[in-house]
Design a protein around this motif. Structure first.
Motif, PDB file in Angstrom:
ATOM      1  N   ALA A  74      14.772 -10.677  -8.760  1.00 14.58           N
ATOM      2  CA  ALA A  74      14.751  -9.253  -8.421  1.00 14.58           C
ATOM      3  C   ALA A  74      13.409  -8.925  -7.773  1.00 14.58           C
ATOM      4  O   ALA A  74      12.370  -9.409  -8.228  1.00 14.58           O
ATOM      5  N   LYS A  75      13.441  -8.119  -6.712  1.00  9.31           N
ATOM      6  CA  LYS A  75      12.205  -7.678  -6.058  1.00  9.31           C
ATOM      7  C   LYS A  75      11.486  -6.689  -6.970  1.00  9.31           C
ATOM      8  O   LYS A  75      12.108  -5.933  -7.704  1.00  9.31           O
ATOM      9  N   LEU A  76      10.166  -6.703  -6.923  1.00  2.00           N
ATOM     10  CA  LEU A  76       9.379  -5.725  -7.664  1.00  2.00           C
ATOM     11  C   LEU A  76       9.090  -4.529  -6.764  1.00  2.00           C
ATOM     12  O   LEU A  76       8.715  -4.697  -5.605  1.00  2.00           O
ATOM     13  N   GLN A  77       9.307  -3.345  -7.307  1.00  2.00           N
ATOM     14  CA  GLN A  77       9.012  -2.112  -6.591  1.00  2.00           C
ATOM     15  C   GLN A  77       7.871  -1.425  -7.319  1.00  2.00           C
ATOM     16  O   GLN A  77       7.901  -1.286  -8.543  1.00  2.00           O
ATOM     17  N   GLY A  78       6.847  -1.019  -6.585  1.00  2.05           N
ATOM     18  CA  GLY A  78       5.684  -0.386  -7.190  1.00  2.05           C
ATOM     19  C   GLY A  78       5.636   1.107  -6.924  1.00  2.05           C
ATOM     20  O   GLY A  78       6.088   1.575  -5.885  1.00  2.05           O
ATOM     21  N   VAL A  79       5.111   1.851  -7.899  1.00  4.59           N
ATOM     22  CA  VAL A  79       4.850   3.281  -7.734  1.00  4.59           C
ATOM     23  C   VAL A  79       3.460   3.572  -8.281  1.00  4.59           C
ATOM     24  O   VAL A  79       2.987   2.905  -9.192  1.00  4.59           O
ATOM     25  N   CYS A  80       2.791   4.562  -7.687  1.00  2.00           N
ATOM     26  CA  CYS A  80       1.430   4.915  -8.076  1.00  2.00           C
ATOM     27  C   CYS A  80       1.331   6.426  -8.233  1.00  2.00           C
ATOM     28  O   CYS A  80       1.856   7.179  -7.410  1.00  2.00           O
ATOM     29  N   CYS A  81       0.639   6.875  -9.276  1.00  2.00           N
ATOM     30  CA  CYS A  81       0.404   8.296  -9.492  1.00  2.00           C
ATOM     31  C   CYS A  81      -0.741   8.738  -8.575  1.00  2.00           C
ATOM     32  O   CYS A  81      -1.821   8.140  -8.605  1.00  2.00           O
ATOM     33  N   PRO A  82      -0.538   9.782  -7.761  1.00  4.46           N
ATOM     34  CA  PRO A  82      -1.606  10.230  -6.871  1.00  4.46           C
ATOM     35  C   PRO A  82      -2.755  10.925  -7.611  1.00  4.46           C
ATOM     36  O   PRO A  82      -3.835  11.060  -7.064  1.00  4.46           O
ATOM     37  N   GLU A  83      -2.535  11.328  -8.857  1.00  3.65           N
ATOM     38  CA  GLU A  83      -3.570  12.022  -9.635  1.00  3.65           C
ATOM     39  C   GLU A  83      -4.459  11.039 -10.402  1.00  3.65           C
ATOM     40  O   GLU A  83      -5.667  11.012 -10.227  1.00  3.65           O
ATOM     41  N   CYS A  84      -3.840  10.229 -11.290  1.00  2.00           N
ATOM     42  CA  CYS A  84      -4.643   9.356 -12.166  1.00  2.00           C
ATOM     43  C   CYS A  84      -4.651   7.900 -11.716  1.00  2.00           C
ATOM     44  O   CYS A  84      -5.305   7.067 -12.321  1.00  2.00           O
ATOM     45  N   ARG A  85      -3.886   7.570 -10.667  1.00  5.15           N
ATOM     46  CA  ARG A  85      -3.832   6.226 -10.067  1.00  5.15           C
ATOM     47  C   ARG A  85      -3.143   5.190 -10.966  1.00  5.15           C
ATOM     48  O   ARG A  85      -3.297   3.987 -10.759  1.00  5.15           O
ATOM     49  N   LEU A  86      -2.350   5.624 -11.946  1.00  7.69           N
ATOM     50  CA  LEU A  86      -1.546   4.708 -12.760  1.00  7.69           C
ATOM     51  C   LEU A  86      -0.545   4.012 -11.845  1.00  7.69           C
ATOM     52  O   LEU A  86       0.100   4.658 -11.009  1.00  7.69           O
ATOM     53  N   VAL A  87      -0.420   2.689 -11.970  1.00  7.90           N
ATOM     54  CA  VAL A  87       0.539   1.918 -11.182  1.00  7.90           C
ATOM     55  C   VAL A  87       1.552   1.297 -12.133  1.00  7.90           C
ATOM     56  O   VAL A  87       1.184   0.750 -13.169  1.00  7.90           O
ATOM     57  N   LEU A 142       5.287  -1.173 -12.125  1.00  9.31           N
ATOM     58  CA  LEU A 142       6.189  -2.047 -11.381  1.00  9.31           C
ATOM     59  C   LEU A 142       7.562  -1.994 -12.028  1.00  9.31           C
ATOM     60  O   LEU A 142       7.677  -2.031 -13.255  1.00  9.31           O
ATOM     61  N   TYR A 143       8.603  -1.937 -11.189  1.00  9.29           N
ATOM     62  CA  TYR A 143       9.977  -1.925 -11.662  1.00  9.29           C
ATOM     63  C   TYR A 143      10.764  -3.006 -10.933  1.00  9.29           C
ATOM     64  O   TYR A 143      10.553  -3.228  -9.746  1.00  9.29           O
ATOM     65  N   ALA A 144      11.669  -3.680 -11.662  1.00  8.04           N
ATOM     66  CA  ALA A 144      12.544  -4.671 -11.042  1.00  8.04           C
ATOM     67  C   ALA A 144      13.616  -3.915 -10.275  1.00  8.04           C
ATOM     68  O   ALA A 144      14.278  -3.026 -10.807  1.00  8.04           O
ATOM     69  N   GLY A 145      13.772  -4.263  -8.993  1.00  6.45           N
ATOM     70  CA  GLY A 145      14.733  -3.576  -8.136  1.00  6.45           C
ATOM     71  C   GLY A 145      15.928  -4.456  -7.823  1.00  6.45           C
ATOM     72  O   GLY A 145      16.377  -5.234  -8.680  1.00  6.45           O
TER      73      GLY A 145
END
Length: 67
Positions: free
Chosen positions: A46-59, A61-64
């Motif tokens: 499964a590909k990994l999909q990343g998301v980042c919070c624009p406020e606190c920069r928390l990253v 990863l989710y399996a897509g």
């Protein structure tokens, strides 16, 4: 990808690319394959999909979708 909210800030997280040092997309093994490919030792991926919070920069990863 579905909209995800930061558990710390509550704001909508933004998609970010997830790649290795050679610009290859990251993936993870998710299970055994059936048939000939399984007998050869290949696994489902499964590909990994990343998301980042624009406020606190928390990253996160989710399996897509399967890779």
């Amino acid at each position: 990808m579905e909209q995800r909210r930061c558990p710390d800030c509550g704001v909508t997280m933004e998609p970010v690319p997830v790649r290795d040092g050679e610009s290859m997309r990251l993936s993870i093994a998710t299970g055994e394959r059936e048939g000939l490919l399984g007998k050869l030792g290949l696994k489902q991926r499964a590909k990994l999909q990343g998301v980042c919070c624009p406020e606190c920069r928390l990253v996160r990863l989710y399996a897509g979708d399967d890779a």
